[in-house]
Enzyme design. Structure first.
Site, PDB file in Angstrom:
ATOM      1  N   CYS A  51       0.829  -1.209   0.000  1.00 23.76           N
ATOM      2  CA  CYS A  51       0.000   0.000   0.000  1.00 23.76           C
ATOM      3  C   CYS A  51       0.864   1.260   0.000  1.00 23.76           C
ATOM      4  O   CYS A  51       1.696   1.452   0.878  1.00 23.76           O
ATOM      5  CB  CYS A  51      -0.915   0.004   1.217  1.00 23.76           C
ATOM      6  SG  CYS A  51      -1.740   1.589   1.465  1.00 23.76           S
ATOM      7  N   CYS A  54       0.423   3.396   3.383  1.00 22.67           N
ATOM      8  CA  CYS A  54       0.840   2.912   4.695  1.00 22.67           C
ATOM      9  C   CYS A  54       2.183   3.540   5.089  1.00 22.67           C
ATOM     10  O   CYS A  54       2.987   3.897   4.226  1.00 22.67           O
ATOM     11  CB  CYS A  54       0.973   1.397   4.682  1.00 22.67           C
ATOM     12  SG  CYS A  54      -0.578   0.522   5.000  1.00 22.67           S
ATOM     13  N   HIS A 113      -4.147   0.527   7.994  1.00 26.32           N
ATOM     14  CA  HIS A 113      -4.669   0.201   6.672  1.00 26.32           C
ATOM     15  C   HIS A 113      -6.097  -0.349   6.737  1.00 26.32           C
ATOM     16  O   HIS A 113      -6.859  -0.245   5.766  1.00 26.32           O
ATOM     17  CB  HIS A 113      -3.742  -0.830   6.020  1.00 26.32           C
ATOM     18  CG  HIS A 113      -4.057  -1.129   4.597  1.00 26.32           C
ATOM     19  ND1 HIS A 113      -3.687  -0.296   3.562  1.00 26.32           N
ATOM     20  CD2 HIS A 113      -4.725  -2.169   4.027  1.00 26.32           C
ATOM     21  CE1 HIS A 113      -4.100  -0.824   2.417  1.00 26.32           C
ATOM     22  NE2 HIS A 113      -4.734  -1.950   2.663  1.00 26.32           N
ATOM     23  N   ASN A 151     -13.371  10.119  -1.166  1.00 29.59           N
ATOM     24  CA  ASN A 151     -14.000   9.227  -2.108  1.00 29.59           C
ATOM     25  C   ASN A 151     -13.786   7.851  -1.543  1.00 29.59           C
ATOM     26  O   ASN A 151     -12.651   7.402  -1.485  1.00 29.59           O
ATOM     27  CB  ASN A 151     -13.243   9.367  -3.434  1.00 29.59           C
ATOM     28  CG  ASN A 151     -14.155   9.346  -4.605  1.00 29.59           C
ATOM     29  OD1 ASN A 151     -15.354   9.514  -4.468  1.00 29.59           O
ATOM     30  ND2 ASN A 151     -13.578   9.135  -5.757  1.00 29.59           N
ATOM     31  N   SER A 159      -9.199   3.996  -5.475  1.00 29.54           N
ATOM     32  CA  SER A 159      -8.182   3.027  -5.871  1.00 29.54           C
ATOM     33  C   SER A 159      -7.567   2.288  -4.694  1.00 29.54           C
ATOM     34  O   SER A 159      -6.927   1.268  -4.878  1.00 29.54           O
ATOM     35  CB  SER A 159      -7.094   3.742  -6.667  1.00 29.54           C
ATOM     36  OG  SER A 159      -6.551   4.804  -5.893  1.00 29.54           O
ATOM     37  N   HIS A 162      -7.015   2.033   1.958  1.00 28.53           N
ATOM     38  CA  HIS A 162      -6.407   2.715   3.105  1.00 28.53           C
ATOM     39  C   HIS A 162      -7.207   3.997   3.360  1.00 28.53           C
ATOM     40  O   HIS A 162      -7.466   4.760   2.444  1.00 28.53           O
ATOM     41  CB  HIS A 162      -4.938   3.046   2.800  1.00 28.53           C
ATOM     42  CG  HIS A 162      -4.183   3.463   4.018  1.00 28.53           C
ATOM     43  ND1 HIS A 162      -3.185   2.710   4.572  1.00 28.53           N
ATOM     44  CD2 HIS A 162      -4.309   4.559   4.796  1.00 28.53           C
ATOM     45  CE1 HIS A 162      -2.732   3.319   5.650  1.00 28.53           C
ATOM     46  NE2 HIS A 162      -3.392   4.453   5.799  1.00 28.53           N
ATOM     47  N   HIS A 164      -8.330   7.395   3.507  1.00 29.68           N
ATOM     48  CA  HIS A 164      -7.701   8.646   3.056  1.00 29.68           C
ATOM     49  C   HIS A 164      -8.711   9.529   2.344  1.00 29.68           C
ATOM     50  O   HIS A 164      -9.752   9.079   1.898  1.00 29.68           O
ATOM     51  CB  HIS A 164      -6.542   8.353   2.101  1.00 29.68           C
ATOM     52  CG  HIS A 164      -6.990   7.845   0.758  1.00 29.68           C
ATOM     53  ND1 HIS A 164      -7.394   6.555   0.554  1.00 29.68           N
ATOM     54  CD2 HIS A 164      -7.115   8.480  -0.440  1.00 29.68           C
ATOM     55  CE1 HIS A 164      -7.738   6.404  -0.722  1.00 29.68           C
ATOM     56  NE2 HIS A 164      -7.594   7.548  -1.343  1.00 29.68           N
ATOM     57  N   GLN A 166      -8.844  13.579   0.056  1.00 31.67           N
ATOM     58  CA  GLN A 166      -8.044  14.466  -0.782  1.00 31.67           C
ATOM     59  C   GLN A 166      -8.457  15.908  -0.538  1.00 31.67           C
ATOM     60  O   GLN A 166      -9.554  16.172  -0.038  1.00 31.67           O
ATOM     61  CB  GLN A 166      -8.240  14.121  -2.254  1.00 31.67           C
ATOM     62  CG  GLN A 166      -7.851  12.700  -2.620  1.00 31.67           C
ATOM     63  CD  GLN A 166      -7.758  12.513  -4.128  1.00 31.67           C
ATOM     64  OE1 GLN A 166      -7.230  13.363  -4.837  1.00 31.67           O
ATOM     65  NE2 GLN A 166      -8.279  11.408  -4.617  1.00 31.67           N
TER      66      GLN A 166
END
Ligand code: H2U
Ligand code: ZN
Length: 346
Positions: A51, A54, A113, A151, A159, A162, A164, A166
């Protein structure tokens, strides 16, 4: 008065964007039958060697992530916006274009993760909120619009599982921001009150679309919701930006985020996919009293963990449409427990 809103096809106006949504309640069978069909969810490891988000791992550009604890933010290695795009304009009758400058950041919510915001504890969610605030201050010094978003889920084209989000910042007002800016401005000029403050007051009085609230925040399925389980998260007082929140309001925000996201996961017993994001007052625009801070959640799911709504046909060519009503969606979300299904003994 017959409540036509629950019986006949009608169009509702989205006061924030000025656009309509077509509601077809007569087509809806009961939207919520307590049906939970769990697709096999493979448990993820707490750390994944492969990943790129990570701690300690290599990213595509050859940089190595630090051994971070809490939240980690970096410039997107495949940024859609560039800070140094040379200023250029094309303006020729029907052909208009303008170079835009901006920055794209990636924010890892946790070194773990295997977690999601819904499964993180409130103290750790608070660190995410604090980072959103820091980025808002920093990017707001240079750019007019700071778009914080997440997202989540393969269904949304994300994609990497993990946890996250933006942040894209740019020196222009994107379409959604422009629509909301002009609707809120017009309302403020006519009423000397923020549109969303008045709106929330009425939703809290009516109760039928309110899902949950605490001392400082409330979540509603907006009257004009186009997506099946779309929600709107609003502060209870006039607040223009994330950076205007008090310490208490910030803590209270982590509480309501957690509770909303657990309800979402519980709805279909799945890690609920969505696109969420904050809308806050633009920078370098003059007066911003008409702006009210809020977050939108746009989940794609319709009937189960696997049955999604598609934006096609009439929706793509004419306008967004929904079958069961926002009031029914609110009932379903209100009926959910605030204990995550993975933790509740069955
Ligand atoms: P999404 O899956 O939500 O699109 O987020 C992953 C983002 O991470 C994506 O925008 C970036 C992609 O450009 N990324 C990097 O910045 N570095 C990498 O090594 C891989 C992906
Ligand atoms: Zn990871």
């Amino acid at each position: 008065m017959m409540n036509f809103l629950s019986a006949v096809p009608h169009r509702r106006l989205n006061a924030l964007t000025g656009e309509c949504v077509l509601v077809s309640p007569h087509r809806a069978k009961r939207p919520w039958q307590g049906k939970v069909e769990s697709p096999s969810e493979i448990a993820r490891p707490a750390y994944d060697y492969g990943c790129y988000l990570c701690p300690n791992n290599l990213r595509a550009n050859g940089e190595r992530n630090p051994n971070y604890d809490g939240v980690f933010v970096f410039d997107n290695d495949f940024a859609a916006l560039l800070p140094d795009a040379p200023a250029q304009t094309l303006s020729n009758k029907l052909f208009h274009a303008q170079a835009v400058q901006g920055r794209c950041r990636v924010i890892c919510f946790s070194p773990r993760h295997d977690l999601t915001l819904a499964e993180m504890n409130e103290a750790d969610i608070q660190r995410v909120v604090a980072e959103w605030q820091r980025e808002t201050i920093e990017l707001g010094k240079t750019y007019q619009w700071v778009q914080i978003f997440e997202n989540k889920g393969e269904l949304m084209g994300c994609s990497n599982p993990h946890p996250h989000g933006q942040i894209w910042a740019l020196n222009a007002l994107p379409n959604e921001a422009r629509k909301e800016d002009s609707q809120q401005r017009a309302y403020f000029e006519a009423n000397r009150r923020a549109l969303l403050c008045d709106y929330l007051e009425q939703e809290l009085a009516a109760e039928e679309r309110v899902i949950l609230q605490n001392a400082h925040w409330a979540v509603v399925v907006p009257f004009w919701a186009a997506h099946p389980f779309e929600t709107l998260l609003l502060p209870k007082r006039a607040v223009q930006r994330l950076t205007d929140l008090s310490e208490l309001e910030t803590r209270s925000l982590s509480d309501i985020l957690k509770r909303l996201l657990v309800r979402y996961d519980n709805l279909f017993h799945t890690s609920f996919p969505y696109s969420m994001g904050w809308h806050q007052a633009p920078f370098a625009m003059g007066g911003i009293e008409h702006w009210q801070l809020h977050a939108h959640f746009y989940p794609p799911l319709l009937r189960s963990a696997t049955v999604r709504k598609f934006i096609v046909g009439f929706e793509l060519l004419a306008e967004l449409q929904r079958d069961f009503t926002p009031e029914q969606a609110a009932d379903a979300l209100r009926a959910q427990s605030e204990i995550h299904y993975k933790l509740s003994a069955e």
